[in-house]
Scaffold this active site. Structure first.
Site, mmCIF file in Angstrom:
data_model
loop_
_atom_site.group_PDB
_atom_site.id
_atom_site.type_symbol
_atom_site.label_atom_id
_atom_site.label_comp_id
_atom_site.label_asym_id
_atom_site.label_seq_id
_atom_site.Cartn_x
_atom_site.Cartn_y
_atom_site.Cartn_z
ATOM 1 N N SER A 207 -31.988 0.037 -13.420
ATOM 2 C CA SER A 207 -32.215 1.458 -13.670
ATOM 3 C C SER A 207 -31.154 2.235 -12.895
ATOM 4 O O SER A 207 -29.972 1.960 -13.050
ATOM 5 C CB SER A 207 -33.644 1.856 -13.269
ATOM 6 O OG SER A 207 -33.925 3.182 -13.660
ATOM 7 N N HIS B 54 -32.360 1.467 -18.096
ATOM 8 C CA HIS B 54 -33.206 2.604 -18.456
ATOM 9 C C HIS B 54 -32.344 3.775 -18.936
ATOM 10 O O HIS B 54 -31.882 4.590 -18.140
ATOM 11 C CB HIS B 54 -34.046 3.046 -17.259
ATOM 12 C CG HIS B 54 -35.167 2.111 -16.945
ATOM 13 N ND1 HIS B 54 -35.853 2.134 -15.756
ATOM 14 C CD2 HIS B 54 -35.725 1.120 -17.671
ATOM 15 C CE1 HIS B 54 -36.784 1.206 -15.755
ATOM 16 N NE2 HIS B 54 -36.726 0.568 -16.914
ATOM 17 N N ASP C 295 -40.497 -1.187 -12.814
ATOM 18 C CA ASP C 295 -40.320 -1.887 -14.075
ATOM 19 C C ASP C 295 -39.536 -3.173 -13.814
ATOM 20 O O ASP C 295 -38.579 -3.176 -13.045
ATOM 21 C CB ASP C 295 -39.571 -1.006 -15.083
ATOM 22 C CG ASP C 295 -39.547 -1.602 -16.478
ATOM 23 O OD1 ASP C 295 -40.469 -2.366 -16.820
ATOM 24 O OD2 ASP C 295 -38.611 -1.296 -17.229
#
Length: 335
Positions: free
Chosen positions: A13, A40, A131
Site C-alpha cells: 500500500s 492499493h 490488508d
C-alpha cells in the site's frame, strides 16, 4: 510460454511503488516464477506495470481476465478489480471490497494459496492498517512461504507489523534483501522438483462474490460501513474479521477505521441538512416579514435553533477523538 515453478504474490500500500521497484529490479529474466502484485490504487489510473517493466528484465502488465499464468512475468492487479489466482489462469472480479480496498491483497493471497499451496511465496510490504494479514495466514496454512518487509524501515509499518503479529513469518527482511532472497528460494524450489501445479478446481466462491456463509453465523450488532448490511464475526487465528452477506470483509482494525469514517460522514450529512434548513428559514423570514411579523419572528427563532444545533455538531467534528492502539500499535483511524 512456460508454466512457473513458483507463484510469488506481493501486497503493498502506501510507499509500495518504490519497494516493488527495488524487488523487481533485482530479479533475473530467467526466474522460474510468476509474480502477482496488488497495490492499493482503488479505481485510479495506474502506471505501475510500466514502472516495473522499465526497471528490470521481467515483463509486466495489468492482468487480463482469463489470462494464462507464465513464468518471468509480473501480473499487476488493474484498477478497481480484485486479482484472483486460479490453477493456470487469472480471474478478475469487481467483487465486494475487502478492508475498504479493491483491488485488495487478501483475495489474491487467499486464492493463490488455495490453488498452489506450498508453491506459493507470499510477501507483505509497506502500508497502513492490515490488508494482507488474513491472506498471509492462508498462505502459511497451505504450506507456502511467508515473507514480510522489516516494519522498522518501511514507509508504512502497520501492514508488515500486523503480519508479524498474527502470522508465523518465515523471513523478515530489509527491502533491498528481498530480491536476492526470492532468487534463492525460487532456485531451491526448482531444485526440489516443485512445479506450480496444485488444486485443479476453480477458485473459491468467496473470491467471486457472496460468501454463502452468512447464515452459519449469528449477526453482530454492527452494520457494514459499505452497504449497511448485517455483519457476522469470525476468527482467523488471532485475527478478528467481519463479513456482510454481500461479501465485504473487514479486520477489526479496518472495521474501526471504516466505522469512524462512516460516523464522520453522518455528522457531515446532518450539518448539510441543518445548513439547508437554515437557508430555508431565512427565505421564509424574507417572504413573510412584511405580512406577518409574528410568524417572521417564529422563523427567526427556528433559524437561531439551527445555528445552536449546528454549533453542537461542528464541535463534535472539531474535537480530538481518542484512537487507542490495537494489536501492535495499529490505530483505527490510520489509512
Amino acid at each position: 510460454m512456460s508454466p512457473p515453478g513458483t507463484i510469488i504474490v506481493i501486497g503493498a500500500s502506501a510507499g509500495g511503488v518504490d519497494a516493488l521497484r527495488t524487488i523487481v529490479a533485482a530479479l533475473p529474466r530467467e526466474l522460474d516464477a510468476a509474480l502477482f502484485v496488488t497495490l492499493h490504487i482503488g479505481a485510479h489510473k495506474s502506471e505501475l506495470p510500466w514502472l516495473l517493466g522499465r526497471i528490470g528484465t521481467l515483463t509486466a502488465s495489468h492482468a487480463v481476465d482469463g489470462e494464462e499464468i507464465r513464468a518471468g512475468h509480473v501480473f499487476v492487479a488493474p484498477p478497481d478489480h480484485h486479482m484472483v489466482v486460479e490453477p493456470g489462469r487469472i480471474v478478475l472480479t469487481r467483487g465486494p471490497r475487502e478492508n475498504m480496498a479493491r483491488p485488495a491483497i487478501d483475495p489474491m493471497f487467499r486464492s493463490a494459496a488455495r490453488a498452489y499451496g506450498q508453491d506459493v511465496i507470499g510477501i507483505v510490504l509497506t502500508g497502513g492498517l492490515n490488508d494482507g494479514t488474513a491472506g498471509l495466514i492462508e498462505v502459511k496454512a497451505q504450506g507456502g512461504t511467508t515473507i514480510v518487509q522489516n516494519p522498522a524501515n518501511a514507509y508504512g509499518s502497520s501492514m508488515p507489523q500486523s503480519a508479524i503479529d498474527n502470522v508465523v513469518v518465515d523471513h523478515v527482511e530489509e527491502i533491498a534483501a528481498l530480491g536476492p532472497l526470492l532468487i534463492r528460494l525460487v532456485a531451491a524450489h526448482h531444485d526440489s522438483g516443485g512445479r506450480a501445479h496444485r488444486n485443479q478446481t476453480s477458485g473459491d466462491a468467496q473470491e467471486r462474490g457472496m460468501t454463502g456463509q452468512f447464515t452459519q453465523h449469528k449477526p453482530v450488532a454492527v452494520t457494514c460501513p459499505d452497504c449497511g448490511g448485517a455483519l457476522r464475526q469470525s476468527q482467523l487465528g488471532s485475527l478478528t474479521q467481519f463479513t456482510c452477506h454481500i461479501g465485504h470483509v473487514y479486520t477489526i482494525e479496518v472495521m474501526m477505521a471504516a466505522q469512524f469514517l462512516a460516523m464522520e460522514r453522518f455528522i457531515e450529512q446532518a450539518l448539510r441538512s441543518l445548513g439547508e434548513r437554515g437557508e430555508l428559514c431565512r427565505v421564509m423570514i424574507d417572504e413573510i416579514r412584511s405580512v406577518d411579523e409574528g410568524a417572521a419572528n417564529q422563523w427567526k427563532a427556528a433559524e437561531a435553533e439551527v445555528r445552536d444545533r449546528t454549533a453542537v455538531l461542528q464541535g463534535l467534528l472539531n474535537r480530538r477523538w481518542i484512537h487507542p492502539a490495537i494489536n501492535g500499535g495499529v490505530r483505527p483511524a490510520e489509512g
